[in-house]
Design a protein around this motif. Sequence first.
Motif, PDB file in Angstrom:
ATOM      1  N   SER A  79      -7.401   4.066  20.001  1.00  0.00           N
ATOM      2  CA  SER A  79      -7.971   4.285  18.671  1.00  0.00           C
ATOM      3  C   SER A  79      -7.667   3.107  17.748  1.00  0.00           C
ATOM      4  O   SER A  79      -8.472   2.769  16.890  1.00  0.00           O
ATOM      5  CB  SER A  79      -7.541   5.633  18.091  1.00  0.00           C
ATOM      6  OG  SER A  79      -6.293   5.508  17.488  1.00  0.00           O
ATOM      7  N   ILE A  80      -6.543   2.452  17.951  1.00  0.00           N
ATOM      8  CA  ILE A  80      -6.245   1.253  17.148  1.00  0.00           C
ATOM      9  C   ILE A  80      -7.194   0.118  17.530  1.00  0.00           C
ATOM     10  O   ILE A  80      -7.768  -0.562  16.678  1.00  0.00           O
ATOM     11  CB  ILE A  80      -4.777   0.830  17.354  1.00  0.00           C
ATOM     12  CG1 ILE A  80      -3.845   1.869  16.743  1.00  0.00           C
ATOM     13  CG2 ILE A  80      -4.519  -0.558  16.766  1.00  0.00           C
ATOM     14  CD1 ILE A  80      -2.408   1.758  17.182  1.00  0.00           C
ATOM     15  N   ILE A  81      -7.382  -0.064  18.831  1.00  0.00           N
ATOM     16  CA  ILE A  81      -8.257  -1.141  19.305  1.00  0.00           C
ATOM     17  C   ILE A  81      -9.701  -0.921  18.824  1.00  0.00           C
ATOM     18  O   ILE A  81     -10.389  -1.856  18.442  1.00  0.00           O
ATOM     19  CB  ILE A  81      -8.184  -1.236  20.848  1.00  0.00           C
ATOM     20  CG1 ILE A  81      -6.849  -1.885  21.233  1.00  0.00           C
ATOM     21  CG2 ILE A  81      -9.372  -1.999  21.432  1.00  0.00           C
ATOM     22  CD1 ILE A  81      -6.499  -1.788  22.688  1.00  0.00           C
TER      23      ILE A  81
ATOM     24  N   GLY B 129     -10.512   0.835  16.183  1.00  0.00           N
ATOM     25  CA  GLY B 129     -10.554   1.062  14.738  1.00  0.00           C
ATOM     26  C   GLY B 129     -10.599  -0.235  13.960  1.00  0.00           C
ATOM     27  O   GLY B 129     -11.063  -1.254  14.455  1.00  0.00           O
ATOM     28  N   GLN B 130     -10.062  -0.167  12.756  1.00  0.00           N
ATOM     29  CA  GLN B 130     -10.110  -1.312  11.858  1.00  0.00           C
ATOM     30  C   GLN B 130      -9.402  -2.529  12.443  1.00  0.00           C
ATOM     31  O   GLN B 130      -8.395  -2.391  13.129  1.00  0.00           O
ATOM     32  CB  GLN B 130      -9.422  -0.919  10.550  1.00  0.00           C
ATOM     33  CG  GLN B 130     -10.147  -1.491   9.370  1.00  0.00           C
ATOM     34  CD  GLN B 130      -9.297  -1.351   8.122  1.00  0.00           C
ATOM     35  OE1 GLN B 130      -8.077  -1.227   8.189  1.00  0.00           O
ATOM     36  NE2 GLN B 130      -9.941  -1.378   6.992  1.00  0.00           N
ATOM     37  N   LYS B 131      -9.940  -3.713  12.158  1.00  0.00           N
ATOM     38  CA  LYS B 131      -9.343  -4.948  12.674  1.00  0.00           C
ATOM     39  C   LYS B 131      -7.937  -5.176  12.136  1.00  0.00           C
ATOM     40  O   LYS B 131      -7.687  -5.001  10.954  1.00  0.00           O
ATOM     41  CB  LYS B 131     -10.213  -6.129  12.275  1.00  0.00           C
ATOM     42  CG  LYS B 131     -11.026  -6.587  13.431  1.00  0.00           C
ATOM     43  CD  LYS B 131     -11.613  -7.950  13.273  1.00  0.00           C
ATOM     44  CE  LYS B 131     -12.559  -8.132  14.434  1.00  0.00           C
ATOM     45  NZ  LYS B 131     -13.747  -8.849  14.100  1.00  0.00           N
ATOM     46  N   MET B 132      -7.036  -5.545  13.030  1.00  0.00           N
ATOM     47  CA  MET B 132      -5.681  -5.912  12.612  1.00  0.00           C
ATOM     48  C   MET B 132      -5.450  -7.353  13.012  1.00  0.00           C
ATOM     49  O   MET B 132      -5.974  -7.803  14.020  1.00  0.00           O
ATOM     50  CB  MET B 132      -4.668  -5.078  13.400  1.00  0.00           C
ATOM     51  CG  MET B 132      -4.376  -3.733  12.834  1.00  0.00           C
ATOM     52  SD  MET B 132      -3.342  -2.861  14.003  1.00  0.00           S
ATOM     53  CE  MET B 132      -1.833  -3.802  13.938  1.00  0.00           C
TER      54      MET B 132
ATOM     55  N   ILE C 181     -15.221  -4.820  18.152  1.00  0.00           N
ATOM     56  CA  ILE C 181     -13.896  -4.187  18.176  1.00  0.00           C
ATOM     57  C   ILE C 181     -12.901  -5.081  18.927  1.00  0.00           C
ATOM     58  O   ILE C 181     -13.301  -6.003  19.636  1.00  0.00           O
ATOM     59  CB  ILE C 181     -13.923  -2.802  18.853  1.00  0.00           C
ATOM     60  CG1 ILE C 181     -14.301  -2.952  20.343  1.00  0.00           C
ATOM     61  CG2 ILE C 181     -14.867  -1.868  18.131  1.00  0.00           C
ATOM     62  CD1 ILE C 181     -13.808  -1.821  21.197  1.00  0.00           C
ATOM     63  N   GLY C 182     -11.626  -4.794  18.780  1.00  0.00           N
ATOM     64  CA  GLY C 182     -10.622  -5.538  19.540  1.00  0.00           C
ATOM     65  C   GLY C 182      -9.249  -5.316  18.960  1.00  0.00           C
ATOM     66  O   GLY C 182      -9.101  -4.767  17.872  1.00  0.00           O
ATOM     67  N   GLY C 183      -8.262  -5.728  19.718  1.00  0.00           N
ATOM     68  CA  GLY C 183      -6.894  -5.600  19.226  1.00  0.00           C
ATOM     69  C   GLY C 183      -5.895  -5.616  20.365  1.00  0.00           C
ATOM     70  O   GLY C 183      -6.272  -5.725  21.541  1.00  0.00           O
TER      71      GLY C 183
HETATM   72 MG    MG Z   1      -8.937  -2.869  16.066  1.00  0.00          MG
END
Ligand code: MG
Length: 245
Positions: free
Chosen positions: A106-108, A110-113, A217-219
């Motif tokens: 869900s982090i990957i 979700g919003q870019k970090m 998306i990505g992370g």
């Molecule tokens: Mg992300």
Amino acid sequence: MWSLRMRASLLEKNREIHISGAEGIYKFEELERVLKKYLKRALEHPNGTPDKVVLTVEKIKEEIQSIRALPIETVFCYTPEQAQKFIDSRLADLGISEKAIALAWSIIRGQKMRGAALIDCLTAERLEPDKDRGIRVSRIQMDKKRKIQILKKVKKLTSEPQRVIEAVTVASKVASVPEIIAEICVSDNPDYTTGYISSKKFGYLRITNIKKEGTPIGGRAFFVKTPIDIERLIKFLEKTPVIVK
Ligand code: MG
Ligand code: PML
Ligand code: MG
């Protein structure tokens, strides 16, 4: 030796949105050449033209640690669903809970970090102090001989071998931390659809079609065993100079 870092971002409503970054450890004589290369890379990135480019040039005063590069394998998956199934089962084999794995996805997605999320591998608690920024892996360089060997190995498998080198360098530093059990990474570049999972146990596994082409998306997420001294961990990942051999 000198640490060189580049960070390019867009400014939107007072918020910096990361578009590209690069870094390495170099000799004094190499600084000018590499800085030019970094600037070109910042200005010509497919994620867009930046509003701000920060180039940092810093003399390294402490001892540079030497660590081993993780061995590399490529796992051919044909759809993101197949990739996720494979990844989930390999992470579960390491004892990482379903909750923790679901949180990483869900982090990957979700919003870019800018940096990586730090996840307790059992409770799925988020452990990094600044959740928007995440943890950045820095002060790293791959040794030339290892670079050549990896380029040979992956040149037929990727259009961007330099990206593989940089990712293996990050993943090797991360995996060298005893409490970090595994890492998962999906590129935030919309057209780069190969990602990886890595660990001391199985090395660096490149996973094709980890996401659909054109998805922004990505992370990154690191799964850790607790108890852990977070401050010490962050200091090592962000500040300790490391050569990956
Ligand atoms: Mg992300
Ligand atoms: C590879 O092994 O092909 C690299 C995968 C991760 C790339 C992460 C990034 O965008 O730099
Ligand atoms: Mg990137």
